[in-house]
Design a protein around this motif. Sequence first.
Motif, PDB file in Angstrom:
ATOM      1  N   GLY A 418       0.771  -1.241   0.000  1.00 62.63           N
ATOM      2  CA  GLY A 418       0.000   0.000   0.000  1.00 62.63           C
ATOM      3  C   GLY A 418       0.795   1.279   0.000  1.00 62.63           C
ATOM      4  O   GLY A 418       0.277   2.332   0.382  1.00 62.63           O
ATOM      5  N   HIS A 419       2.068   1.246  -0.434  1.00 59.57           N
ATOM      6  CA  HIS A 419       2.882   2.460  -0.486  1.00 59.57           C
ATOM      7  C   HIS A 419       3.224   2.803  -1.935  1.00 59.57           C
ATOM      8  O   HIS A 419       3.449   1.905  -2.751  1.00 59.57           O
ATOM      9  CB  HIS A 419       4.187   2.276   0.298  1.00 59.57           C
ATOM     10  N   LEU A 420       3.276   4.101  -2.228  1.00 61.76           N
ATOM     11  CA  LEU A 420       3.762   4.553  -3.529  1.00 61.76           C
ATOM     12  C   LEU A 420       5.268   4.726  -3.417  1.00 61.76           C
ATOM     13  O   LEU A 420       5.752   5.475  -2.565  1.00 61.76           O
ATOM     14  CB  LEU A 420       3.104   5.876  -3.933  1.00 61.76           C
ATOM     15  N   VAL A 421       6.026   4.010  -4.243  1.00 61.52           N
ATOM     16  CA  VAL A 421       7.488   4.012  -4.160  1.00 61.52           C
ATOM     17  C   VAL A 421       8.083   4.629  -5.420  1.00 61.52           C
ATOM     18  O   VAL A 421       7.772   4.206  -6.541  1.00 61.52           O
ATOM     19  CB  VAL A 421       8.030   2.570  -3.970  1.00 61.52           C
ATOM     20  N   PHE A 422       8.947   5.631  -5.232  1.00 65.92           N
ATOM     21  CA  PHE A 422       9.749   6.181  -6.326  1.00 65.92           C
ATOM     22  C   PHE A 422      11.165   5.649  -6.160  1.00 65.92           C
ATOM     23  O   PHE A 422      11.690   5.610  -5.047  1.00 65.92           O
ATOM     24  CB  PHE A 422       9.794   7.711  -6.274  1.00 65.92           C
ATOM     25  N   ALA A 423      11.803   5.264  -7.245  1.00 65.38           N
ATOM     26  CA  ALA A 423      13.174   4.759  -7.150  1.00 65.38           C
ATOM     27  C   ALA A 423      13.910   4.978  -8.456  1.00 65.38           C
ATOM     28  O   ALA A 423      13.300   5.149  -9.517  1.00 65.38           O
ATOM     29  CB  ALA A 423      13.162   3.268  -6.795  1.00 65.38           C
ATOM     30  N   THR A 424      15.251   4.974  -8.389  1.00 68.92           N
ATOM     31  CA  THR A 424      16.071   5.080  -9.588  1.00 68.92           C
ATOM     32  C   THR A 424      16.819   3.778  -9.816  1.00 68.92           C
ATOM     33  O   THR A 424      17.059   3.006  -8.884  1.00 68.92           O
ATOM     34  CB  THR A 424      17.096   6.234  -9.494  1.00 68.92           C
ATOM     35  N   LEU A 425      17.184   3.554 -11.070  1.00 69.74           N
ATOM     36  CA  LEU A 425      17.877   2.335 -11.471  1.00 69.74           C
ATOM     37  C   LEU A 425      18.798   2.705 -12.638  1.00 69.74           C
ATOM     38  O   LEU A 425      18.443   3.543 -13.461  1.00 69.74           O
ATOM     39  CB  LEU A 425      16.850   1.288 -11.922  1.00 69.74           C
ATOM     40  N   HIS A 426      19.974   2.099 -12.689  1.00 68.49           N
ATOM     41  CA  HIS A 426      20.906   2.406 -13.774  1.00 68.49           C
ATOM     42  C   HIS A 426      20.727   1.431 -14.933  1.00 68.49           C
ATOM     43  O   HIS A 426      21.291   0.330 -14.928  1.00 68.49           O
ATOM     44  CB  HIS A 426      22.351   2.362 -13.267  1.00 68.49           C
ATOM     45  N   THR A 427      19.902   1.813 -15.902  1.00 65.95           N
ATOM     46  CA  THR A 427      19.764   1.052 -17.147  1.00 65.95           C
ATOM     47  C   THR A 427      19.697   2.035 -18.309  1.00 65.95           C
ATOM     48  O   THR A 427      19.426   3.217 -18.113  1.00 65.95           O
ATOM     49  CB  THR A 427      18.497   0.174 -17.158  1.00 65.95           C
ATOM     50  N   ASN A 428      19.929   1.540 -19.528  1.00 67.93           N
ATOM     51  CA  ASN A 428      19.977   2.425 -20.686  1.00 67.93           C
ATOM     52  C   ASN A 428      18.604   2.859 -21.165  1.00 67.93           C
ATOM     53  O   ASN A 428      18.446   3.960 -21.691  1.00 67.93           O
ATOM     54  CB  ASN A 428      20.730   1.755 -21.843  1.00 67.93           C
ATOM     55  N   ASP A 429      17.607   1.988 -21.026  1.00 69.14           N
ATOM     56  CA  ASP A 429      16.274   2.356 -21.489  1.00 69.14           C
ATOM     57  C   ASP A 429      15.232   1.833 -20.518  1.00 69.14           C
ATOM     58  O   ASP A 429      15.555   1.194 -19.509  1.00 69.14           O
ATOM     59  CB  ASP A 429      16.016   1.846 -22.914  1.00 69.14           C
ATOM     60  N   SER A 430      13.963   2.112 -20.812  1.00 71.43           N
ATOM     61  CA  SER A 430      12.889   1.753 -19.881  1.00 71.43           C
ATOM     62  C   SER A 430      12.681   0.247 -19.801  1.00 71.43           C
ATOM     63  O   SER A 430      12.589  -0.328 -18.710  1.00 71.43           O
ATOM     64  CB  SER A 430      11.590   2.450 -20.303  1.00 71.43           C
ATOM     65  N   ALA A 431      12.626  -0.425 -20.947  1.00 73.60           N
ATOM     66  CA  ALA A 431      12.384  -1.870 -20.951  1.00 73.60           C
ATOM     67  C   ALA A 431      13.532  -2.631 -20.291  1.00 73.60           C
ATOM     68  O   ALA A 431      13.333  -3.695 -19.692  1.00 73.60           O
ATOM     69  CB  ALA A 431      12.180  -2.367 -22.384  1.00 73.60           C
ATOM     70  N   ILE A 452       4.396   0.052 -11.895  1.00 77.28           N
ATOM     71  CA  ILE A 452       3.317   0.666 -12.671  1.00 77.28           C
ATOM     72  C   ILE A 452       3.841   1.478 -13.859  1.00 77.28           C
ATOM     73  O   ILE A 452       3.137   1.678 -14.838  1.00 77.28           O
ATOM     74  CB  ILE A 452       2.401   1.546 -11.796  1.00 77.28           C
ATOM     75  N   ALA A 453       5.094   1.958 -13.766  1.00 75.11           N
ATOM     76  CA  ALA A 453       5.654   2.717 -14.885  1.00 75.11           C
ATOM     77  C   ALA A 453       7.170   2.786 -14.747  1.00 75.11           C
ATOM     78  O   ALA A 453       7.707   2.749 -13.630  1.00 75.11           O
ATOM     79  CB  ALA A 453       5.077   4.127 -14.942  1.00 75.11           C
ATOM     80  N   ILE A 454       7.851   2.895 -15.893  1.00 81.45           N
ATOM     81  CA  ILE A 454       9.303   3.050 -15.930  1.00 81.45           C
ATOM     82  C   ILE A 454       9.624   4.189 -16.889  1.00 81.45           C
ATOM     83  O   ILE A 454       9.169   4.190 -18.036  1.00 81.45           O
ATOM     84  CB  ILE A 454      10.006   1.767 -16.410  1.00 81.45           C
ATOM     85  N   GLN A 455      10.393   5.148 -16.405  1.00 81.75           N
ATOM     86  CA  GLN A 455      10.761   6.276 -17.265  1.00 81.75           C
ATOM     87  C   GLN A 455      12.274   6.328 -17.436  1.00 81.75           C
ATOM     88  O   GLN A 455      13.011   6.457 -16.464  1.00 81.75           O
ATOM     89  CB  GLN A 455      10.276   7.602 -16.673  1.00 81.75           C
ATOM     90  N   ALA A 456      12.735   6.215 -18.681  1.00 78.02           N
ATOM     91  CA  ALA A 456      14.148   6.426 -18.995  1.00 78.02           C
ATOM     92  C   ALA A 456      14.329   7.873 -19.424  1.00 78.02           C
ATOM     93  O   ALA A 456      13.402   8.482 -19.977  1.00 78.02           O
ATOM     94  CB  ALA A 456      14.587   5.487 -20.111  1.00 78.02           C
ATOM     95  N   PHE A 513      12.662  12.067 -22.764  1.00 82.36           N
ATOM     96  CA  PHE A 513      12.074  11.034 -21.917  1.00 82.36           C
ATOM     97  C   PHE A 513      11.492   9.883 -22.729  1.00 82.36           C
ATOM     98  O   PHE A 513      11.115  10.055 -23.890  1.00 82.36           O
ATOM     99  CB  PHE A 513      10.960  11.652 -21.058  1.00 82.36           C
ATOM    100  N   GLU A 514      11.426   8.731 -22.068  1.00 79.90           N
ATOM    101  CA  GLU A 514      10.831   7.520 -22.634  1.00 79.90           C
ATOM    102  C   GLU A 514      10.005   6.886 -21.512  1.00 79.90           C
ATOM    103  O   GLU A 514      10.558   6.303 -20.582  1.00 79.90           O
ATOM    104  CB  GLU A 514      11.948   6.583 -23.101  1.00 79.90           C
ATOM    105  N   LEU A 515       8.699   7.067 -21.571  1.00 88.27           N
ATOM    106  CA  LEU A 515       7.816   6.636 -20.474  1.00 88.27           C
ATOM    107  C   LEU A 515       7.057   5.366 -20.860  1.00 88.27           C
ATOM    108  O   LEU A 515       6.181   5.388 -21.728  1.00 88.27           O
ATOM    109  CB  LEU A 515       6.831   7.762 -20.123  1.00 88.27           C
ATOM    110  N   LEU A 516       7.403   4.255 -20.212  1.00 89.23           N
ATOM    111  CA  LEU A 516       6.758   2.970 -20.455  1.00 89.23           C
ATOM    112  C   LEU A 516       5.764   2.699 -19.322  1.00 89.23           C
ATOM    113  O   LEU A 516       6.160   2.614 -18.155  1.00 89.23           O
ATOM    114  CB  LEU A 516       7.802   1.855 -20.511  1.00 89.23           C
ATOM    115  N   VAL A 517       4.493   2.600 -19.661  1.00 90.10           N
ATOM    116  CA  VAL A 517       3.450   2.326 -18.673  1.00 90.10           C
ATOM    117  C   VAL A 517       3.068   0.848 -18.771  1.00 90.10           C
ATOM    118  O   VAL A 517       2.790   0.335 -19.865  1.00 90.10           O
ATOM    119  CB  VAL A 517       2.208   3.215 -18.914  1.00 90.10           C
TER     120      VAL A 517
END
Length: 579
Positions: A418-431, A452-456, A513-517
Amino acid sequence: MRDAQDRQLCEILLLKGYIHPEQVSEALELQKLRPKRVGEILLDLGYCEEEHVLEALSEQFSIPVELNLRDQIDAALTTKVPINFIREYYMVPFRQNGSAYYVAINDPVNLLPLDDLRLLLGGPVQPVLCRKSDIQRILDTYFEQQGENAAEMIDSITMAEGDEEDGVVHTLDGAESERDLLDLANEAPIIKLINLVITGAVKERTSDIHIEPFERDVRIRYRVDGILYEKFVVPKSQQAAVISRVKIMANLNIAEHRLPQDGRIKIRLSGKEIDIRVSIIPVAHGERVVMRILEKGNFLFSLEQLGMDEHDHKLMDRLIATSHGIILVTGPTGSGKSTTLYAALQKVNSPDKNIITVEDPIEYLIPGIGQMQVRPKVGLSFASGLRSIVRQDPDVILVGEIRDHETAEMAVQASLTGHLVFATLHTNDSAGAITRLINMGIEPFLVTSSTIAIQAQRLVRRICDSCKVEYVPELKNLKEITLRDADKIRVLWRGTGCDKCANRGYYGRTGIFELLVMNPTIQDMVLRNVDSNIIKREARKFGMRTLREDGAQKMLRGYTTLEEVLRVTREDMEEDVIE
C-alpha cells in the motif's frame, strides 16, 4: 503583516490579468512549505514574468521601476558600498542626480537598510525597483573589479616560480618535504586561488569542478551542461597546496594520501548557499579531486520545466497520484533522475501525506519531507533504511537507488503493502529496467504486480536563445537519426556562440524522456520472459516514444540540435523509422 502584503500583491496581479485565482491559491499553499515571498514563488512556478511582479510591487509600494539598469550604472558608486552589504540586501546605488542617489532594490518590503546607505553615501537616496538578475550582474562585476581572476593568479604563481628556478619541474614529494602541508594550504595566494576557482565555476553554471594531477602540471576542468571544458593549468609545485586547501575546506585528513576520501563544503556566495560535495581518490600522479556543486534554494522544478511534453506530463501526473506501486526512473549518472523524482515529490507533497526518502547523498532539502542519508560505515544501507522507513507509516517512499536484491525486494514489498514508491535504477532504457530487476532476483510476477511505470531519460543541451539561428541541414545527417520524410525538413536551429553562452552555442539543458506504462499486454510479456527489445517495440504500439523520438521532436521545435540528440542516444538505435 507579510501575509497581508503578499495577498495585496496577488490582488494587484489578478486585477491586471497576469495570473489566475487557482494559481494564487497554489502559490499561497506552497508558501506554507517554503519561506519565500509569494512573488518569488509565482516566478518559480512560471505563472508570471518578473516585469509583471515589479509592476505590481511598484503600484503597491509607490516605488518606480527601472528595467534598463545596465545602461545607467556608475561603477564609481558601486565601490562606495561594502560588497557584503550588496550581497545581503540586494541594494546598490547606480546613479547620482545632484546630491541624491538612485538605489536599485528588488525587495521593497525591507527598506530599513536604506538608512545605512544614506549614511554611507552622505546624501538622500531614492529606491528604484529592478530585476534581481540586473543587481546580480552588478555584484558579479564588483567581484571582478576586486582583484585578479583565477587565470591571472595562476600566471603570477607561474612567473614567480620561473624567477626562482627556470626549467625545474617540482615533484609532489619535493613540495611536501620543504614545508608543512598546513602552512602551504593556508597561504593567501592558494586560498584566493581556490576561492576564485569556485566562484568562477558557480558563475559559469558548472556542475562539477575536476582537479586532475598529471606528470608535469595540474589541470582544472569545469563540467558545464554535461560537457567538460579545460579552464586552468596549475604548476605542479602547487599541487600539494591546492589539494590540501580543498581538504581543509571539506574537513578531511590532509595527511592521508593513500585512501579515497569524501566530504562536503558549505559556502555562501552572492547571498546564495552553495553546497559542494567533494570526492578525492589517489591516482598515479597524486590525488584527483571532483567537487559537485549544489546550489541550495535554487530548486523548484515542475515536471513541465524538466522538458516533458504535454502528453507525458499529464500521464505522469496521473501515475504519481496512484496510492501504491513502484515508479522507476532510469538512466546513467548525470541524466537528471534525482531531479525528476524531486519534482514528482513536490507535486504530491501535501500536509495530509507522510513522505520519507532514503538517499545517497541528499542533494536538495525539501520542506515537509523526511529525508534520510545512507551511511554504510554504520550499517545504514538503502535496504536497512527502507526497512525502517516502512515502520514509519509512510504514504510515499523515495529510494535513491536500487543497487542490490535486498533493496529491490524491500521496494517491491513496500509497494505491495500500500505504499507509492519512487526509485532510480541504472539502465539504458525503460524496458531494460525490467530485465535488470529480474536479474537481481525479483520474480517476474512480483515485477508485474508492483511496477506501474518506468521512465528512462537523458539530458540534452539547449540552444542558446541569444545566438540561435536557422540553418539548412544536410540530408545525410537527418537520415542518421532515421526521421521519416527527412527530405521534407527545410530548416533546423543551432547556436553560433555569444557572450551569454561563452561562445558554446548552448545554454542550459532540458530532458528527453521515454515513459513505459505497464499494461496487461506488457505484463504478460514480462511473465513469459520476453526480450526487452520486443517489449520496447510493443510499448511503442501503445504510444510510448523512445528517447531518440522525443529528442527528435525537441530538435524539430528548436530546443536542441541534431548533434546533441545523436550524442546522447547512440545506444537507442532503432530499426523503426521515427514518425
